[in-house]
Design an enzyme around this catalytic site. Structure first.
Site, mmCIF file in Angstrom:
data_model
loop_
_atom_site.group_PDB
_atom_site.id
_atom_site.type_symbol
_atom_site.label_atom_id
_atom_site.label_comp_id
_atom_site.label_asym_id
_atom_site.label_seq_id
_atom_site.Cartn_x
_atom_site.Cartn_y
_atom_site.Cartn_z
ATOM 1 N N ASP A 1 -2.695 77.720 10.958
ATOM 2 C CA ASP A 1 -2.315 76.552 10.163
ATOM 3 C C ASP A 1 -2.442 76.827 8.662
ATOM 4 O O ASP A 1 -1.646 76.344 7.868
ATOM 5 C CB ASP A 1 -3.215 75.365 10.560
ATOM 6 C CG ASP A 1 -2.831 74.080 9.841
ATOM 7 O OD1 ASP A 1 -1.626 73.764 9.815
ATOM 8 O OD2 ASP A 1 -3.726 73.392 9.309
ATOM 9 N N HIS B 1 -0.594 79.748 3.775
ATOM 10 C CA HIS B 1 -1.041 79.381 2.429
ATOM 11 C C HIS B 1 -2.041 80.386 1.840
ATOM 12 O O HIS B 1 -1.929 80.801 0.696
ATOM 13 C CB HIS B 1 -1.705 78.001 2.439
ATOM 14 C CG HIS B 1 -0.871 76.931 3.090
ATOM 15 N ND1 HIS B 1 0.482 76.861 2.944
ATOM 16 C CD2 HIS B 1 -1.210 75.881 3.884
ATOM 17 C CE1 HIS B 1 0.944 75.814 3.617
ATOM 18 N NE2 HIS B 1 -0.063 75.206 4.202
#
Ligand code: BG6
Length: 482
Positions: free
Chosen positions: A230, A235
């Site tokens: 996730d 990121h």
């Protein structure tokens, strides 16, 4: 932009549309010379008016008034992205600009629907971009695949339907001003560049800490991915790439992305105990009692999904060999903050008095690191440089001091939301802040290579399992608390 523009959101009933996409479009609408049209596609039968009313109610309060002036440009189509999308083609033909408009398709869909949606768009003739014809682009939300093999398969199919310059794989962190500043700061200030390597940098740590747990309605998605997929795969590896990349020779998108890919390809997680996974149990965050991950609505009994990851990684390249990059992300930590901290080496000999040292539990005396460059990305948007100064008095006692810059003092308020910049770039066809096919695959290859680890419990409101602290060795210090 020159030509009329049509934006289509497939999966328009999801919360991304009202929470992020429409507020960003409202802000852009005021600045675009060509008024654009927005078509929401979702499965429920709704009239245009009913869709507008529903969207308005779901928007953040502060955007509702602006929406009233925009609503007539919003349209709706009942449709399933997994089925025939010819009716969408007809609707777009009937809007201003018709087939002559530039079209941006935003896939705000469950990952299982990415490929069927793309195939149906192609079958409906909606992606064709013959020579001289207006552009057709597709924005794809994460998760882009589940591992290297699935990401490769997805890339292969996309590339059979579209050219790479039509594909915009989004990572919303790249739309954040402070994230773009990692690149800008490094390559526009010469004072740091001579120090930016293994000779002068001892360690880099990157934290994305969240107070949030798994939000309502997200457990189905989250439990299938976990913290590593996730947040880390996308990121956090993007933050790492920006901090560690070589200077590009120009600002051309491909030149920049080549350098990011090179970093991702050199990433190694050396051994099994260099990765710690955790899962929050009941605890207290920000003065509120919260339940554990396993008790969250929708989390399957017996789940082994992690909500915390800490890693000690290395980059096998000339600049960084031997420098640990410590990455940490967790949900239900004591405080929300995202930060990159670059720790410079200590002076070769310690001339000052004893307060510059600390004694570790094992009796080792460690000199403190006076020089740290901290880039706080959110919620504080600051850059600060730590150094030592001599405390007034007869001795040579050094105390920590700081030079600090805060975005809000210089630019006022908070910087623009990430989606605004990314949507604007997609409309303009600038892929710099989007992920290229090989970039996504290199990130998956690195994450796939991380050995499996037991998931250790940590109480919500603590900094994760204590094992994560052991990723710092000897005198390297410890995790930042923001
Ligand atoms: C998303 C993740 O991509 O990023 C979420 O799916 C996470 O789990 C979010 O909370 C964090 O984004 P930001 O911009 O709030 O740091």
């Amino acid at each position: 932009m020159g030509i009329p523009l049509q934006i289509v959101i497939l999966g328009a009933s999801g919360d991304l549309t009202a929470r992020k996409l429409v507020p960003a479009l409202l802000s852009l609408a005021g600045r675009c010379t060509e008024p654009f049209r927005l078509v929401g596609v979702a499965r429920r039968p709704l009239s245009h008016e009913a869709f507008r009313a529903q969207l308005r109610a779901e928007l953040p309060e502060e955007d509702r008034q602006a929406f009233d002036g925009f609503a007539e440009r919003v349209h709706y189509l009942q449709g399933d992205a997994g089925e025939d999308l010819t009716p969408l083609g007809h609707q777009l033909e009937a809007l201003p600009g018709g087939a002559g408009a530039g079209r941006l398709f935003y896939l705000a869909l469950k990952p299982g629907l990415f490929l069927p949606a793309m195939e149906n768009l192609a079958r409906g003739g909606l992606l064709a971009q013959e020579n001289g014809a207006p552009w057709r682009r597709v924005v794809i939300e994460k998760p882009f695949g589940h591992d290297l093999a699935s990401a490769r398969a997805l890339n292969r199919t996309l590339q059979s339907l579209l050219r790479e310059d039509q594909i915009f794989r989004i990572d919303h962190y790249l739309g954040k001003e402070t994230v773009q500043n990692l690149f800008a700061f490094r390559f526009n200030n010469t004072i740091f560049e001579p120090l930016w390597n293994r000779q002068h940098i001892e360690l880099v740590q990157i934290t994305v800490a969240e107070e949030l747990g798994v939000e309502r309605g997200r457990a189905g998605y989250y439990d299938a991915v976990g913290a590593m997929r996730d947040m880390v795969q996308n990121h956090m590896l993007q933050l790492l790439a920006l901090i560690a990349m070589e200077p590009p020779s120009s600002l051309r998108p491909e030149t920049i992305r080549d350098q990011k890919v090179a970093v991702l390809k050199s990433l190694r997680i050396p051994s099994g105990d260099a990765c710690v996974r955790g899962r929050y149990t009941a605890g207290n965050v920000g003065g509120q009692a919260v339940q554990g991950y396993l008790e969250e609505e929708g989390v399957p009994a017996g789940s082994t999904t992690e909500t915390f990851v800490a890693l000690r990684a290395e980059l096998e390249n000339w600049r960084w060999a031997g420098v640990p990059f410590l990455l940490r992300h967790g949900k239900r930590l004591p405080k929300r903050f995202t930060e990159v901290k670059v720790q410079f080496r200590v002076p070769p000999i310690q001339l000052s008095d004893a307060p510059g040292t600390e004694v570790l539990a094992d009796g080792l005396a460690c000199a403190l690191r006076p020089n740290q460059l901290t880039l706080s990305l959110q919620p504080r948007e600051t850059v600060s440089l730590g150094f030592g100064v001599k405390a007034p008095g007869p001795g040579m006692t050094m105390v920590p001091a700081q030079l600090a810059f805060d975005y809000k003092d210089r630019f006022g308020g908070q910087t623009a939301p990430a989606y605004e910049r990314l949507l604007l770039d997609a409309m303009n066809g600038d892929p710099t802040l989007f992920l290229r096919n090989d970039e996504v695959e290199a990130a998956w290859a690195a994450v796939d290579a991380i050995p499996g680890q037991p998931v250790r419990d940590y109480a919500a409101g603590t900094w994760g399992p204590p094992e994560a602290d052991r990723l710092f060795h000897g005198c390297e210090g410890g995790w930042s608390h923001g």
